[in-house]
Enzyme design. Sequence first.
Site, PDB file in Angstrom:
ATOM      1  N   ASP A  38       0.818  -1.230   0.000  1.00 34.82           N
ATOM      2  CA  ASP A  38       0.000   0.000   0.000  1.00 34.82           C
ATOM      3  C   ASP A  38       0.845   1.271   0.000  1.00 34.82           C
ATOM      4  OD1 ASP A  38       0.654  -0.430   2.691  1.00 34.82           O
ATOM      5  OD2 ASP A  38      -1.405  -0.268   3.448  1.00 34.82           O
ATOM      6  N   GLY A 123      -3.908  -6.814  18.383  1.00 36.64           N
ATOM      7  CA  GLY A 123      -2.540  -7.328  18.259  1.00 36.64           C
ATOM      8  C   GLY A 123      -2.444  -8.531  17.343  1.00 36.64           C
ATOM      9  N   ALA A 124      -3.490  -8.799  16.555  1.00 36.74           N
ATOM     10  CA  ALA A 124      -3.490  -9.972  15.682  1.00 36.74           C
ATOM     11  C   ALA A 124      -3.251  -9.589  14.228  1.00 36.74           C
ATOM     12  CB  ALA A 124      -4.814 -10.722  15.821  1.00 36.74           C
ATOM     13  N   SER A 127      -6.282  -5.190  12.239  1.00 39.28           N
ATOM     14  CA  SER A 127      -6.647  -3.763  12.153  1.00 39.28           C
ATOM     15  C   SER A 127      -7.664  -3.290  13.167  1.00 39.28           C
ATOM     16  CB  SER A 127      -7.145  -3.417  10.746  1.00 39.28           C
ATOM     17  OG  SER A 127      -6.094  -3.460   9.869  1.00 39.28           O
ATOM     18  N   SER A 128      -7.457  -3.698  14.396  1.00 38.68           N
ATOM     19  CA  SER A 128      -8.306  -3.132  15.450  1.00 38.68           C
ATOM     20  C   SER A 128      -8.089  -1.623  15.515  1.00 38.68           C
ATOM     21  CB  SER A 128      -7.989  -3.788  16.791  1.00 38.68           C
ATOM     22  OG  SER A 128      -6.609  -3.700  17.057  1.00 38.68           O
ATOM     23  N   SER A 129      -6.896  -1.166  15.186  1.00 42.09           N
ATOM     24  CA  SER A 129      -6.636   0.277  15.273  1.00 42.09           C
ATOM     25  C   SER A 129      -7.390   1.048  14.198  1.00 42.09           C
ATOM     26  CB  SER A 129      -5.135   0.567  15.217  1.00 42.09           C
ATOM     27  OG  SER A 129      -4.526  -0.132  14.175  1.00 42.09           O
ATOM     28  N   GLU A 161      -3.114   7.886  12.041  1.00 43.43           N
ATOM     29  CA  GLU A 161      -2.181   6.834  12.478  1.00 43.43           C
ATOM     30  C   GLU A 161      -0.732   7.248  12.176  1.00 43.43           C
ATOM     31  OE1 GLU A 161      -3.699   3.124  12.448  1.00 43.43           O
ATOM     32  OE2 GLU A 161      -1.798   2.091  12.720  1.00 43.43           O
ATOM     33  N   ASP A 173      -5.690  -0.631   5.647  1.00 42.14           N
ATOM     34  CA  ASP A 173      -6.563  -0.949   6.780  1.00 42.14           C
ATOM     35  C   ASP A 173      -7.779  -0.025   6.814  1.00 42.14           C
ATOM     36  OD1 ASP A 173      -4.342  -2.453   7.202  1.00 42.14           O
ATOM     37  OD2 ASP A 173      -3.663  -1.361   8.965  1.00 42.14           O
TER      38      ASP A 173
HETATM   39  C1  GLA Z   1      -0.327  -3.063   8.311  1.00 37.02           C
HETATM   40  C2  GLA Z   1      -0.455  -1.631   7.835  1.00 37.02           C
HETATM   41  C3  GLA Z   1      -1.011  -1.581   6.429  1.00 37.02           C
HETATM   42  C4  GLA Z   1      -0.214  -2.487   5.473  1.00 37.02           C
HETATM   43  C5  GLA Z   1      -0.023  -3.872   6.096  1.00 37.02           C
HETATM   44  C6  GLA Z   1       0.917  -4.738   5.307  1.00 37.02           C
HETATM   45  O1  GLA Z   1      -1.584  -3.643   8.415  1.00 37.02           O
HETATM   46  O2  GLA Z   1      -1.262  -0.895   8.727  1.00 37.02           O
HETATM   47  O3  GLA Z   1      -1.028  -0.250   5.956  1.00 37.02           O
HETATM   48  O4  GLA Z   1       0.999  -1.894   5.129  1.00 37.02           O
HETATM   49  O5  GLA Z   1       0.485  -3.783   7.422  1.00 37.02           O
HETATM   50  O6  GLA Z   1       0.413  -4.986   4.053  1.00 37.02           O
END
Ligand code: GLA
Length: 383
Positions: A38, A123-124, A127-129, A161, A173
């Site tokens: 990304d 933490g998995a 994308s909880s954040s 972020e 994410d």
């Molecule tokens: C995390 C980052 C994303 C992406 C992935 C790896 O999730 O937040 O932006 O870079 O790693 O693909």
Amino acid sequence: MSDPLKSSLIDYQKRFGAPASAAAEAPGRVEILGNHTDYNGGLVLAAALDRVTAIVGSRRDDGKIVLVATDLKDEATFDAASFQADKVHSWASYVLGVVDQLRKLGVTIGGFQAVIESNVPVGAGLSSSAALEVSTALLLKQLYPYEIEKMELAKLCQRAENQFVGVSSGLLDQFSSTFGAKNSLVFLDCRSFDHGTVSLGQADVSLVICNSMASHSLTSGHYNERRAECEEAGAHFGKKLLRDVDPTEFERRKGELSENARKRAEHVFGENQRVRDGIGAAKASDLSGLGAAMSGSHESSRTLFENSTLELDFLVATAQSLPGCYGARLTGGGWGGATVNLVRTDAVDEFRTELSVRYKQHTGKTPDIFVCAIGDGAHIASV
Ligand code: GLA
């Protein structure tokens, strides 16, 4: 499974003695293909989970921001006019970062109070954040109304972020959490921002997520280090984005790069191609093709991008040997977190049991394995 929206509304009433006036929900996401592409202007393929973060709240007129994270049994109060990132309540930075970015756009945001609850595993690498950032933006849209396009909203949350939390993450994410579509994969071209959906088109295949329970934290520095290596490779060819480097020129001159920069770039180029292959395969209902791209992605993470771990490698290799598994890979940033597996639905029960038993025998840890139903993107919820 818990219902974060319902319980946050109840907990809000208990904590603040009145009902919340607004609510929003945003899902976590699972990255299917396109690892670390990304921020290189590349291609990604993902799915929104049916697991969400809910945030419910109301305005306050005393200039304070009061945030309650029920799952963490934590609460923090900030001065709305002058807050800073708070290491003790690091989770609050995802909320404050969004406030900060909205203000940078000229939106007036005063005090508010909110309760946050989530069933996205933390933490998995799911994308909880981003789920917290995007749901916060939608809550604030109701408390302090503003207009924004969907893609701009995702980008705003990404900047929160990057700038407030300090992780130089890309758009994957926040895009997936915003644009998720029930039962479909979502793809994004991170250079043109073209995006769309691809139906998995098959009821007989499941996405199985396996949390290694070896927590991953992008704030630990690996992530920004990898991004710098990718940028180093791009800069060598006079490009800001790796995506803009001509593949033929790269092949001819890659020997000029440091070994790390070359390996990182090769991973990213390969991933872009695997996203194309994966989309083609999904459209043709070619599950073996999609699975092969996923397994190829993991191998590239293991050997070129070096963002895997022994636990993730074990999970992927074991999954690949089990009946009904089309492909498996780590998902998200790496260095811990979860794997995603494409598995024939009638083989899922046995797959889960075997993977769990073998992982436990090997590492002593019990993995959290669940079938991921693909959910919709973020939305405002009624209170
Ligand atoms: C995390 C980052 C994303 C992406 C992935 C790896 O999730 O937040 O932006 O870079 O790693 O693909």
